[in-house]
Design an enzyme around this catalytic site. Structure first.
Site, PDB file in Angstrom:
ATOM      1  N   LEU A  13      18.589  27.631  -7.731  1.00 62.82           N
ATOM      2  CA  LEU A  13      18.847  26.713  -8.838  1.00 62.82           C
ATOM      3  C   LEU A  13      17.585  26.648  -9.715  1.00 62.82           C
ATOM      4  CD1 LEU A  13      20.603  23.278  -8.647  1.00 62.82           C
ATOM      5  CD2 LEU A  13      18.577  23.593 -10.040  1.00 62.82           C
ATOM      6  N   GLY A  50      15.926  23.938 -16.692  1.00 62.33           N
ATOM      7  CA  GLY A  50      15.386  24.333 -18.003  1.00 62.33           C
ATOM      8  C   GLY A  50      15.606  25.808 -18.289  1.00 62.33           C
ATOM      9  N   SER A 102      17.603  27.378 -20.546  1.00 60.00           N
ATOM     10  CA  SER A 102      18.188  27.823 -21.815  1.00 60.00           C
ATOM     11  C   SER A 102      17.277  28.786 -22.568  1.00 60.00           C
ATOM     12  CB  SER A 102      18.506  26.612 -22.694  1.00 60.00           C
ATOM     13  OG  SER A 102      17.312  25.931 -23.012  1.00 60.00           O
ATOM     14  N   ILE A 157      10.757  30.964 -19.736  1.00 58.96           N
ATOM     15  CA  ILE A 157      10.566  31.395 -18.350  1.00 58.96           C
ATOM     16  C   ILE A 157      11.826  31.136 -17.526  1.00 58.96           C
ATOM     17  CG2 ILE A 157       9.266  30.864 -16.224  1.00 58.96           C
ATOM     18  CD1 ILE A 157       6.799  30.357 -18.055  1.00 58.96           C
ATOM     19  N   GLY A 158      12.511  30.012 -17.788  1.00 55.19           N
ATOM     20  CA  GLY A 158      13.718  29.685 -17.023  1.00 55.19           C
ATOM     21  C   GLY A 158      14.803  30.732 -17.209  1.00 55.19           C
ATOM     22  N   SER A 174       1.034  25.228 -14.193  1.00 51.68           N
ATOM     23  CA  SER A 174       0.369  25.904 -15.319  1.00 51.68           C
ATOM     24  C   SER A 174      -1.074  26.143 -14.924  1.00 51.68           C
ATOM     25  CB  SER A 174       0.398  24.991 -16.548  1.00 51.68           C
ATOM     26  OG  SER A 174      -0.406  25.514 -17.586  1.00 51.68           O
ATOM     27  N   TYR A 228      -0.625  16.832 -21.096  1.00 53.35           N
ATOM     28  CA  TYR A 228       0.156  17.892 -20.446  1.00 53.35           C
ATOM     29  C   TYR A 228      -0.497  18.286 -19.110  1.00 53.35           C
ATOM     30  CZ  TYR A 228       2.072  22.683 -19.932  1.00 53.35           C
ATOM     31  OH  TYR A 228       2.670  23.834 -19.467  1.00 53.35           O
TER      32      TYR A 228
HETATM   33  N1  NAP Z   1       4.915  29.578 -21.803  1.00 54.17           N
HETATM   34  C1  NAP Z   1       3.739  29.401 -21.263  1.00 54.17           C
HETATM   35  O1  NAP Z   1       2.753  29.994 -21.711  1.00 54.17           O
HETATM   36  C2  NAP Z   1       3.583  28.481 -20.069  1.00 54.17           C
HETATM   37  C3  NAP Z   1       2.331  28.431 -19.461  1.00 54.17           C
HETATM   38  C4  NAP Z   1       2.157  27.608 -18.359  1.00 54.17           C
HETATM   39  C5  NAP Z   1       3.206  26.859 -17.864  1.00 54.17           C
HETATM   40  N2  NAP Z   1       4.430  26.914 -18.479  1.00 54.17           N
HETATM   41  C6  NAP Z   1       5.503  26.092 -17.917  1.00 54.17           C
HETATM   42  O2  NAP Z   1       6.656  26.871 -17.765  1.00 54.17           O
HETATM   43  C7  NAP Z   1       7.815  26.037 -17.794  1.00 54.17           C
HETATM   44  C8  NAP Z   1       8.845  26.649 -18.723  1.00 54.17           C
HETATM   45  O3  NAP Z   1       8.366  26.576 -20.040  1.00 54.17           O
HETATM   46  P1  NAP Z   1       8.579  27.741 -21.123  1.00 54.17           P
HETATM   47  O4  NAP Z   1       7.244  28.256 -21.459  1.00 54.17           O
HETATM   48  O5  NAP Z   1       9.623  28.665 -20.709  1.00 54.17           O
HETATM   49  O6  NAP Z   1       9.028  26.853 -22.392  1.00 54.17           O
HETATM   50  P2  NAP Z   1      10.445  26.707 -23.120  1.00 54.17           P
HETATM   51  O7  NAP Z   1      10.875  28.032 -23.622  1.00 54.17           O
HETATM   52  O8  NAP Z   1      10.254  25.606 -24.106  1.00 54.17           O
HETATM   53  O9  NAP Z   1      11.425  26.256 -21.959  1.00 54.17           O
HETATM   54  C9  NAP Z   1      11.263  25.003 -21.359  1.00 54.17           C
HETATM   55  C10 NAP Z   1      12.552  24.523 -20.742  1.00 54.17           C
HETATM   56  O10 NAP Z   1      12.321  23.207 -20.260  1.00 54.17           O
HETATM   57  C11 NAP Z   1      13.342  22.331 -20.653  1.00 54.17           C
HETATM   58  N3  NAP Z   1      12.813  21.142 -21.325  1.00 54.17           N
HETATM   59  C12 NAP Z   1      11.992  21.077 -22.381  1.00 54.17           C
HETATM   60  N4  NAP Z   1      11.784  19.800 -22.726  1.00 54.17           N
HETATM   61  C13 NAP Z   1      12.518  19.050 -21.889  1.00 54.17           C
HETATM   62  C14 NAP Z   1      12.727  17.647 -21.755  1.00 54.17           C
HETATM   63  N5  NAP Z   1      12.151  16.750 -22.562  1.00 54.17           N
HETATM   64  N6  NAP Z   1      13.541  17.238 -20.779  1.00 54.17           N
HETATM   65  C15 NAP Z   1      14.142  18.120 -19.947  1.00 54.17           C
HETATM   66  N7  NAP Z   1      13.984  19.448 -20.029  1.00 54.17           N
HETATM   67  C16 NAP Z   1      13.172  19.901 -20.991  1.00 54.17           C
HETATM   68  C17 NAP Z   1      14.225  23.063 -21.653  1.00 54.17           C
HETATM   69  O11 NAP Z   1      15.465  23.066 -21.057  1.00 54.17           O
HETATM   70  P3  NAP Z   1      16.812  22.675 -21.795  1.00 54.17           P
HETATM   71  O12 NAP Z   1      16.489  22.477 -23.247  1.00 54.17           O
HETATM   72  O13 NAP Z   1      17.604  23.883 -21.527  1.00 54.17           O
HETATM   73  O14 NAP Z   1      17.297  21.477 -21.094  1.00 54.17           O
HETATM   74  C18 NAP Z   1      13.662  24.477 -21.751  1.00 54.17           C
HETATM   75  O15 NAP Z   1      14.606  25.466 -21.437  1.00 54.17           O
HETATM   76  C19 NAP Z   1       7.331  24.660 -18.229  1.00 54.17           C
HETATM   77  O16 NAP Z   1       7.238  23.821 -17.104  1.00 54.17           O
HETATM   78  C20 NAP Z   1       5.943  24.934 -18.798  1.00 54.17           C
HETATM   79  O17 NAP Z   1       5.098  23.826 -18.690  1.00 54.17           O
HETATM   80  C21 NAP Z   1       4.635  27.714 -19.564  1.00 54.17           C
END
Ligand code: NAP
Length: 281
Positions: free
Chosen positions: A10, A13, A15, A18-19, A142, A155
């Site tokens: 499961l 996030g 959509s 990374i998810g 992160s 954050y």
């Molecule tokens: N990208 C990077 O460089 C990076 C680096 C370090 C850590 N991370 C971590 O990786 C994870 C995934 O992030 P991502 O980079 O893939 O960013 P992303 O493309 O913005 O995806 C984040 C996901 O989290 C969900 N989300 C965002 N805001 C939310 C809220 N207020 N309530 C509930 N769900 C929410 C969204 O799901 P829905 O809209 O589908 O509900 C979205 O699909 C996060 O935990 C982020 O902190 C990312």
């Protein structure tokens, strides 16, 4: 373990970013994936990709921020799949702005998603995992859960908190057969920065960060070009889930590893100078 032939994972996030990359990657590796999002509309891209490639991905609308939503949706998902073998707590967003500018409300909101929602999901799946004596919890934190850069204090605090909780739960759950790991990505090309919440008072005239914010933004734009394909994070999540004896921390990305090593081995003042030079000069 779930009852089917495929292991079930499961992912929250899912959509985008990374998810979504992890949902596709794990489904291609033969896992049955339950991909959650707060919005059915935003799941459209994943749904059509899954249909096109005939991937075993089912999508579920669930707001991980809400007790009510999780309590009403998760039990049905667990019943349908005979439990889940792994939970990937991926949902999260970035709050940006000087620590001094943050409101309590902005901090509470980011903790709600990045910390409490992950905890809520762990509580939801753990009874099934501990009963069977197996399962893996993957908390996506992160590099900011190890070293926090300027204007990312809110954050980073959520990610430090999730790392702390995970560290204790790892020790508690290991003897019960359940593995807890954290994944610490560096910079990946996702919607994280587009979806970033900038604190309301970041540019407030009574605060004095204007020149620093400008310099940070200039440096940051350069670093953003280094962002990599999120499938690299998906591969590491797969490695952690597949392992019977996974490590606790998986740092993903050379810049993240280098930063963490530097913070650990360099004298504090030198490390501070290097971070300031890289982001604020
Ligand atoms: N990208 C990077 O460089 C990076 C680096 C370090 C850590 N991370 C971590 O990786 C994870 C995934 O992030 P991502 O980079 O893939 O960013 P992303 O493309 O913005 O995806 C984040 C996901 O989290 C969900 N989300 C965002 N805001 C939310 C809220 N207020 N309530 C509930 N769900 C929410 C969204 O799901 P829905 O809209 O589908 O509900 C979205 O699909 C996060 O935990 C982020 O902190 C990312």
């Amino acid at each position: 373990m779930s009852r089917g032939e495929r292991k079930t994972v499961l992912i929250t996030g899912s959509s985008g970013g990374i998810g979504m990359a992890t949902a596709i990657y794990l489904a291609e590796k033969g896992y049955s994936v339950v991909a959650t999002s707060r919005s059915d509309d935003r799941l459209a891209a994943l749904k059509s990709l899954a249909a096109e490639r005939r991937l075993p991905i089912s999508t579920v609308v669930m707001d991980v921020n809400s007790d009510e939503a999780v309590n009403s949706v998760l039990p049905g998902v667990l019943a349908e799949h005979g439990g889940v073998d792994a939970l990937v707590n991926n949902a999260g967003y970035s709050l940006w702005g000087p620590g001094e500018s943050l409101s309590i409300g902005e901090l509470r909101d980011v903790f709600e998603t990045n910390f409490y929602a992950a905890f809520r999901m762990m509580q939801g799946v753990l009874p099934g995992m501990t009963e069977l004596g197996s399962g893996t919890i993957v908390n996506v934190t992160s590099v900011e859960g190890r070293i926090v850069t300027p204007f990312n204090g809110g954050y980073g605090a959520t990610k430090f908190a999730l790392e702390g909780l995970s560290e204790a739960m790892r020790l508690e759950l290991w003897p019960l057969g359940v593995r807890v790991v954290v994944i610490e990505p560096g910079l990946y090309s996702t919607n994280l920065f587009a979806n970033q919440v900038v604190a309301d008072r970041t540019e407030a005239s009574d605060l004095r960060y204007g020149p620093l914010l400008a310099r940070y933004r200039k440096h940051r734009a350069g670093y953003d070009r280094l962002a990599k394909d999120p499938v690299k994070v998906a591969r590491v999540i797969h490695r952690a889930i597949r392992s019977k004896r996974p490590r606790f921390r998986y740092t993903v990305g050379a810049e993240a590893t280098l930063g963490i090593l530097a913070s650990r081995y360099l004298p504090e003042r030198l490390f501070q100078t290097l971070v300031s030079r890289a982001l604020l000069r």
